[in-house]
Design a protein around this motif. Structure first.
Motif, mmCIF file in Angstrom:
data_model
loop_
_atom_site.group_PDB
_atom_site.id
_atom_site.type_symbol
_atom_site.label_atom_id
_atom_site.label_comp_id
_atom_site.label_asym_id
_atom_site.label_seq_id
_atom_site.Cartn_x
_atom_site.Cartn_y
_atom_site.Cartn_z
ATOM 1 N N ASP A 196 0.833 -1.201 0.000
ATOM 2 C CA ASP A 196 0.000 0.000 0.000
ATOM 3 C C ASP A 196 0.871 1.256 0.000
ATOM 4 O OD1 ASP A 196 -2.505 1.544 0.367
ATOM 5 O OD2 ASP A 196 -1.687 1.948 2.349
ATOM 6 N N ALA A 200 1.260 4.092 -3.114
ATOM 7 C CA ALA A 200 1.084 5.523 -2.841
ATOM 8 C C ALA A 200 2.377 6.307 -3.056
ATOM 9 C CB ALA A 200 0.591 5.729 -1.416
ATOM 10 N N GLU A 217 4.628 12.653 3.865
ATOM 11 C CA GLU A 217 3.378 11.895 3.823
ATOM 12 C C GLU A 217 3.455 10.666 4.709
ATOM 13 O OE1 GLU A 217 -0.444 10.840 3.106
ATOM 14 O OE2 GLU A 217 0.562 12.741 2.635
ATOM 15 N N ARG A 221 1.056 9.498 7.770
ATOM 16 C CA ARG A 221 0.465 8.166 7.930
ATOM 17 C C ARG A 221 0.747 7.610 9.332
ATOM 18 N NH1 ARG A 221 -0.955 4.835 3.400
ATOM 19 N NH2 ARG A 221 -1.416 6.223 1.660
#
Length: 224
Positions: A196, A200, A217, A221
């Motif tokens: 995942d 991304a 980012e 997360r």
């Protein structure tokens, strides 16, 4: 018995010994032994009787548990000037070692017999303070592990681990299985999370390596 060079190294690694009285210093020189322990060696495994305790002068030791399903979880690591509080507790309470302690990086250590260690705890205030400080530090570490396992989602924990490792080395040499062992999860769960992250474009995953591409980012997360 320690020679002068080995004794000076342990005093450098454990500065509190500079304040030790002459009796403790002499007993340390007399009873302690110097040892080299290669990476991959199990210092203790679950159920072992602890006959001596190691004070590290170099290297890193990982202490972890393996569950009935075979999953691993890291409890803590210790390195220069530190020791294993589970070993200390096993010695003081006359119990067996309750986990596994494995050398991750070639280590040099000063080994102290269990009986001597136990005597020092009652005989020397300075040594007792050292043991209690270790206990306090490791208890905080283990409580943080419990908090993560019980209350944090696995994707957040993976993101946090990758950020921590990447700040030391990026790309990093780490496998999906090693991440799973570190966090107490399964390889399959970790692989899905990393896939995942890769889709991304937060990381780039190679064979045995991972590279963080988007620190900002991934940080987000780790907090969501």
């Amino acid at each position: 018995m320690l020679n002068l060079e080995q004794f000076n190294r342990i005093v450098f690694a454990m500065p509190f010994l500079q304040r030790a009285d002459e009796a403790l210093k002499q007993e340390l020189k007399q009873h302690a032994q110097f040892a080299k322990i290669p990476a991959g060696h199990d210092v203790f495994v679950d159920g072992d009787r602890v006959e001596r305790i190691a004070l590290l002068l170099s290297g890193v030791v990982r202490v972890y548990k393996i569950g009935e399903t075979g999953r691993e979880i890291t409890l803590y690591r210790f390195g220069l000037g530190q020791s294993c509080i589970l070993s200390a507790n096993a010695i003081i309470s006359h119990k067996s070692f309750p986990a596994i302690a494995t050398v991750e990086e070639d280590a040099e250590a000063v080994m102290i017999p269990a009986g001597v260690f136990r005597t020092w705890v009652t005989k020397y205030d300075l040594w007792r303070e050292f043991v209690f400080d270790l206990l306090s530090e490791r208890l905080s570490t283990v409580m943080a592990v419990v908090d993560e396992v019980v209350f944090k989602r696995m994707d957040r924990r993976v993101a946090s681990l990758l950020l921590k490792q990447a700040r030391v080395q990026n790309p990093m040499r780490i496998t999906h299985q090693e991440i799973a062992a570190e966090l107490g999860s399964s390889r399959e769960v970790i692989s899905r999370i990393l896939e995942d992250f890769s889709r991304a474009e937060l990381i780039d995953s190679g064979r045995g390596t991972l590279e963080v591409l988007d620190f900002e980012e991934l940080e987000a997360r780790s907090l969501v």
